[in-house]
Design a protein around this motif. Sequence first.
Motif, mmCIF file in Angstrom:
data_model
loop_
_atom_site.group_PDB
_atom_site.id
_atom_site.type_symbol
_atom_site.label_atom_id
_atom_site.label_comp_id
_atom_site.label_asym_id
_atom_site.label_seq_id
_atom_site.Cartn_x
_atom_site.Cartn_y
_atom_site.Cartn_z
ATOM 1 N N LYS A 184 0.854 -1.184 0.000
ATOM 2 C CA LYS A 184 0.000 0.000 0.000
ATOM 3 C C LYS A 184 0.897 1.243 0.000
ATOM 4 C CE LYS A 184 -4.043 -2.147 0.614
ATOM 5 N NZ LYS A 184 -5.145 -2.106 -0.373
ATOM 6 N N ALA A 185 0.886 1.986 -1.089
ATOM 7 C CA ALA A 185 1.829 3.091 -1.264
ATOM 8 C C ALA A 185 1.687 4.158 -0.182
ATOM 9 C CB ALA A 185 1.646 3.716 -2.643
ATOM 10 N N LYS A 186 0.467 4.612 0.082
ATOM 11 C CA LYS A 186 0.270 5.680 1.052
ATOM 12 C C LYS A 186 0.790 5.283 2.428
ATOM 13 C CE LYS A 186 -3.259 8.646 3.127
ATOM 14 N NZ LYS A 186 -4.734 8.966 3.184
ATOM 15 N N ARG A 187 0.487 4.071 2.845
ATOM 16 C CA ARG A 187 0.941 3.615 4.162
ATOM 17 C C ARG A 187 2.455 3.472 4.199
ATOM 18 N NH1 ARG A 187 -1.895 -1.629 6.167
ATOM 19 N NH2 ARG A 187 -0.408 -2.659 4.771
ATOM 20 N N LEU A 188 3.047 2.992 3.100
ATOM 21 C CA LEU A 188 4.500 2.865 3.047
ATOM 22 C C LEU A 188 5.155 4.230 3.198
ATOM 23 C CD1 LEU A 188 7.108 1.237 2.496
ATOM 24 C CD2 LEU A 188 6.729 1.675 0.065
ATOM 25 N N TYR A 189 4.658 5.228 2.493
ATOM 26 C CA TYR A 189 5.249 6.567 2.567
ATOM 27 C C TYR A 189 5.101 7.154 3.973
ATOM 28 C CZ TYR A 189 4.977 6.166 -2.540
ATOM 29 O OH TYR A 189 5.092 5.744 -3.841
ATOM 30 N N GLU A 190 3.951 6.913 4.599
ATOM 31 C CA GLU A 190 3.742 7.414 5.960
ATOM 32 C C GLU A 190 4.722 6.760 6.934
ATOM 33 O OE1 GLU A 190 -0.346 6.511 6.619
ATOM 34 O OE2 GLU A 190 -1.083 8.347 5.637
ATOM 35 N N ARG A 191 4.932 5.462 6.774
ATOM 36 C CA ARG A 191 5.837 4.755 7.676
ATOM 37 C C ARG A 191 7.297 5.135 7.418
ATOM 38 N NH1 ARG A 191 4.649 -1.489 8.501
ATOM 39 N NH2 ARG A 191 6.154 -1.053 10.171
ATOM 40 N N LEU A 192 7.636 5.387 6.169
ATOM 41 C CA LEU A 192 8.989 5.867 5.876
ATOM 42 C C LEU A 192 9.256 7.176 6.615
ATOM 43 C CD1 LEU A 192 9.297 5.149 2.048
ATOM 44 C CD2 LEU A 192 10.859 4.297 3.812
ATOM 45 N N ALA A 193 8.253 8.058 6.643
ATOM 46 C CA ALA A 193 8.413 9.367 7.278
ATOM 47 C C ALA A 193 8.476 9.282 8.790
ATOM 48 C CB ALA A 193 7.265 10.286 6.851
ATOM 49 N N LEU A 198 14.792 8.204 6.548
ATOM 50 C CA LEU A 198 14.835 8.452 5.119
ATOM 51 C C LEU A 198 13.765 9.460 4.682
ATOM 52 C CD1 LEU A 198 15.272 4.727 4.084
ATOM 53 C CD2 LEU A 198 17.049 6.494 4.065
ATOM 54 N N ARG A 199 14.112 10.280 3.712
ATOM 55 C CA ARG A 199 13.202 11.318 3.209
ATOM 56 C C ARG A 199 12.780 10.984 1.781
ATOM 57 N NH1 ARG A 199 14.507 15.926 0.255
ATOM 58 N NH2 ARG A 199 16.730 15.574 0.706
ATOM 59 N N LEU A 200 11.476 11.001 1.557
ATOM 60 C CA LEU A 200 10.941 10.742 0.229
ATOM 61 C C LEU A 200 11.163 11.972 -0.657
ATOM 62 C CD1 LEU A 200 9.216 8.836 -1.598
ATOM 63 C CD2 LEU A 200 7.204 10.026 -0.705
ATOM 64 N N VAL A 201 11.845 11.773 -1.788
ATOM 65 C CA VAL A 201 12.145 12.874 -2.701
ATOM 66 C C VAL A 201 11.146 12.909 -3.852
ATOM 67 C CG1 VAL A 201 13.877 13.879 -4.256
ATOM 68 C CG2 VAL A 201 14.592 12.807 -2.097
ATOM 69 N N ARG A 202 10.955 11.777 -4.527
ATOM 70 C CA ARG A 202 10.005 11.724 -5.635
ATOM 71 C C ARG A 202 9.663 10.279 -5.956
ATOM 72 N NH1 ARG A 202 13.839 13.854 -10.675
ATOM 73 N NH2 ARG A 202 15.806 13.052 -9.820
ATOM 74 N N THR A 203 8.547 10.119 -6.638
ATOM 75 C CA THR A 203 8.099 8.790 -7.058
ATOM 76 C C THR A 203 7.520 8.898 -8.461
ATOM 77 O OG1 THR A 203 5.797 8.939 -6.324
ATOM 78 C CG2 THR A 203 7.432 8.299 -4.669
ATOM 79 N N THR A 213 5.138 -1.079 -11.650
ATOM 80 C CA THR A 213 6.036 -0.827 -10.523
ATOM 81 C C THR A 213 6.042 0.652 -10.183
ATOM 82 O OG1 THR A 213 8.220 -1.417 -9.639
ATOM 83 C CG2 THR A 213 8.194 -0.321 -11.770
ATOM 84 N N THR A 214 6.362 0.960 -8.940
ATOM 85 C CA THR A 214 6.548 2.338 -8.504
ATOM 86 C C THR A 214 8.010 2.528 -8.149
ATOM 87 O OG1 THR A 214 4.281 2.565 -7.692
ATOM 88 C CG2 THR A 214 5.914 4.082 -6.811
ATOM 89 N N LEU A 215 8.624 3.518 -8.771
ATOM 90 C CA LEU A 215 10.019 3.852 -8.509
ATOM 91 C C LEU A 215 10.073 4.990 -7.498
ATOM 92 C CD1 LEU A 215 13.093 3.779 -9.145
ATOM 93 C CD2 LEU A 215 12.596 5.317 -11.086
ATOM 94 N N VAL A 216 10.947 4.840 -6.507
ATOM 95 C CA VAL A 216 11.035 5.809 -5.415
ATOM 96 C C VAL A 216 12.482 6.273 -5.260
ATOM 97 C CG1 VAL A 216 10.652 6.208 -2.943
ATOM 98 C CG2 VAL A 216 9.144 4.647 -4.213
ATOM 99 N N GLU A 217 12.649 7.573 -5.039
ATOM 100 C CA GLU A 217 13.952 8.126 -4.698
ATOM 101 C C GLU A 217 13.917 8.585 -3.238
ATOM 102 O OE1 GLU A 217 16.591 12.109 -5.654
ATOM 103 O OE2 GLU A 217 15.591 11.115 -7.345
ATOM 104 N N LEU A 218 14.888 8.102 -2.467
ATOM 105 C CA LEU A 218 15.002 8.452 -1.057
ATOM 106 C C LEU A 218 16.354 9.097 -0.776
ATOM 107 C CD1 LEU A 218 13.741 5.147 0.636
ATOM 108 C CD2 LEU A 218 12.399 7.220 0.246
ATOM 109 N N ARG A 219 16.361 9.977 0.205
ATOM 110 C CA ARG A 219 17.618 10.531 0.731
ATOM 111 C C ARG A 219 17.519 10.543 2.250
ATOM 112 N NH1 ARG A 219 20.312 14.802 -3.455
ATOM 113 N NH2 ARG A 219 19.702 13.688 -5.344
ATOM 114 N N GLN A 220 18.628 10.785 2.909
ATOM 115 C CA GLN A 220 18.595 10.856 4.359
ATOM 116 C C GLN A 220 17.891 12.136 4.790
ATOM 117 O OE1 GLN A 220 19.134 8.798 6.610
ATOM 118 N NE2 GLN A 220 20.501 7.232 5.772
ATOM 119 N N ALA A 221 17.014 12.029 5.789
ATOM 120 C CA ALA A 221 16.250 13.188 6.261
ATOM 121 C C ALA A 221 17.171 14.199 6.919
ATOM 122 C CB ALA A 221 15.199 12.715 7.247
#
Length: 221
Positions: A184-193, A198-203, A213-221
């Motif tokens: 579940k994308a929304k829940r995954l992003y919420e849990r990442l935060a 890790l900081r969500l940059v773009r998807t 597939t969903t591609l995600v870019e992460l960086r350190q918060a």
Amino acid sequence: MAQSYATAQDRIRQYFDTVGFEKWQRFARGEAQNRIQASIVAGREQTMATILDWGGDWRGQSVLDAGCGTGAFARRLVDAGARVTGVDISAREVAAAKERVPEGIFRQADFYGVSETFDTIVCLDSLIYYAEDDLLQLLQHLGRHMRTTLYFTFTPSTVFFEVMHTVGKLFPKGNTSPAIAQIKAKRLYERLATETTLRLVRTTHISSSFYQTTLVELRQA
């Protein structure tokens, strides 16, 4: 380590060391034997191109290809100027990657066997077999070993995939690949935060018929 993670590892290793090896060698060469495989090849091509575009100038970057498979993306990273290290739990795939990309460094290892630090880490369709809790723990671990960016893909939970999963249960086939986790994308992003550093940059979502597939870019918060 969760039992679900260990079970997934065993299934993945067995598949890619046996019946899955030749299939993914064909995919690496851009070959397909049917419509489903053709959509996977096309989707992966788009995903690889997007990562290369997002990464910009790869020259001189140290890159970990985590779950490198037979070296298809490692080849492109090296051609773009990156210094590539690849890890995979399949001995056969590591051997193939060494042959395809002699300039790279490849070894058989689990994700948790990664101890070095890299500028960028790429997980191209290598985390798609892990349930949400295991996925978050893997991302947190890998995030500790990247200086700038982590790219990963996951399979979003959709009606299409729920139907495909049901059909797969009704009409099981022998020698199939390990089950792909629907996230579940929304829940995954919420849990990442809230649960990781890790900081969500773009998807972006990449759709090619059976390849979703969903591609995600992460960086350190």
